[in-house]
Design an enzyme around this catalytic site. Structure first.
Site, PDB file in Angstrom:
ATOM      1  N   LYS A  50       0.865  -1.194   0.000  1.00  0.00           N
ATOM      2  CA  LYS A  50       0.000   0.000   0.000  1.00  0.00           C
ATOM      3  C   LYS A  50       0.896   1.237   0.000  1.00  0.00           C
ATOM      4  O   LYS A  50       1.769   1.399   0.873  1.00  0.00           O
ATOM      5  CB  LYS A  50      -0.898  -0.042   1.234  1.00  0.00           C
ATOM      6  CG  LYS A  50      -2.149   0.802   1.125  1.00  0.00           C
ATOM      7  CD  LYS A  50      -3.073   0.486   2.298  1.00  0.00           C
ATOM      8  CE  LYS A  50      -4.334   1.326   2.260  1.00  0.00           C
ATOM      9  NZ  LYS A  50      -5.143   1.123   3.479  1.00  0.00           N
TER      10      LYS A  50
HETATM   11  O1  G3P Z   1      -8.780   2.233   4.267  1.00  0.00           O
HETATM   12  C1  G3P Z   1      -8.691   3.570   4.666  1.00  0.00           C
HETATM   13  C2  G3P Z   1      -9.513   3.782   5.862  1.00  0.00           C
HETATM   14  O2  G3P Z   1      -9.012   3.028   6.918  1.00  0.00           O
HETATM   15  C3  G3P Z   1      -9.707   5.168   6.296  1.00  0.00           C
HETATM   16  O3  G3P Z   1     -10.861   5.131   7.032  1.00  0.00           O
HETATM   17  O4  G3P Z   1     -12.473   5.886   8.671  1.00  0.00           O
HETATM   18  O5  G3P Z   1     -10.048   6.527   8.894  1.00  0.00           O
HETATM   19  O6  G3P Z   1     -11.467   7.537   7.114  1.00  0.00           O
HETATM   20  P1  G3P Z   1     -11.229   6.342   7.977  1.00  0.00           P
END
Ligand code: G3P
Length: 217
Positions: free
Chosen positions: A87
């Site tokens: 990633k």
């Molecule tokens: O895969 C990316 C994700 O983990 C981000 O999620 O909820 O931190 O915006 P969030």
């Protein structure tokens, strides 16, 4: 549409996997830190544990932001298992690293994508997956699912091989909307996946069936 779980929590990964519908896992440094994973050996072992738990692609994120560092970290991560997807953040050095890994046949996930232009560049570099963060876009009062739809259209124009992995999913409706517009993958917290199960008429209907089943004794 493939379902990935977006967590580094092994119990949640196993719970989702036990449903039989899980196609992969995504992690990031925030999710790893949340689980208290510290130090090189512990981080690598945790990725190995996730690989043992799930039969599918497992995204593991590089920390370096320079090309040489991303290549070094990415090669170490990729050597753990064929399941590992490196990633890489959507920055200039990241695009160079994605191109490098693509030419070597190593899978990549271009993360922190917030625009169609970024998604276009990720596909051009040969990313296996592109990760638009739809929840964070919605948080900024833009349209996250609208971005997925736009990228689906652009990739369709050129039959791009990059899979659109909708990330930063916050709720079951996000999952349904992503399916409507043709996302290839959604990566979701466990709660959002389990939320798809819920409907009050299912609960009411089941209670009635069970009550009537007593009359059959
Ligand atoms: O895969 C990316 C994700 O983990 C981000 O999620 O909820 O931190 O915006 P969030």
């Amino acid at each position: 549409m493939k379902f990935f779980i977006d967590t580094a929590n092994l119990a949640q990964i196993r719970e989702a996997n036990d449903l039989g519908i899980l196609d992969g896992v995504t992690t990031n440094p925030s999710l790893m830190a949340k689980e208290g994973i510290k130090g090189y050996d512990a981080v690598m072992q945790h990725y190995l544990d996730i690989c043992s738990a799930v039969d599918g692609d497992i995204s593991a994120e590089v920390i370096a932001t320079d090309f040489a560092g991303m290549v070094r970290e990415g090669e170490e991560l990729a050597s753990l298992s064929d399941k590992i997807v490196v990633k890489i953040p959507m920055i200039k050095e990241g695009i160079k690293a994605i191109t490098y890994f693509s030419r070597k046949g190593i899978k990549t996930n271009c993360t922190l994508v917030f625009s169609a232009g970024q998604a276009l560049l990720a596909a051009k570099a040969g990313a296996t997956y592109v990760s638009p963060f739809i929840g964070r876009i919605d948080d900024a009062s833009w349209d996250g699912v609208g971005l997925i739809e736009q990228i689906v259209g652009i990739y369709g124009n050129y039959e791009a091989n990059t899979q659109i992995l909708a990330a930063s999913i916050r709720n079951p409706l996000h999952i349904v909307k992503c399916a409507e517009v043709g996302a290839d993958v959604v990566t979701c917290p466990l709660d959002a996946i389990l939320g798809l199960l819920q409907h009050p008429l299912t609960d009411i209907g089941l209670a009635k069936f069970l009550a009537d089943a007593q009359k059959m004794n």
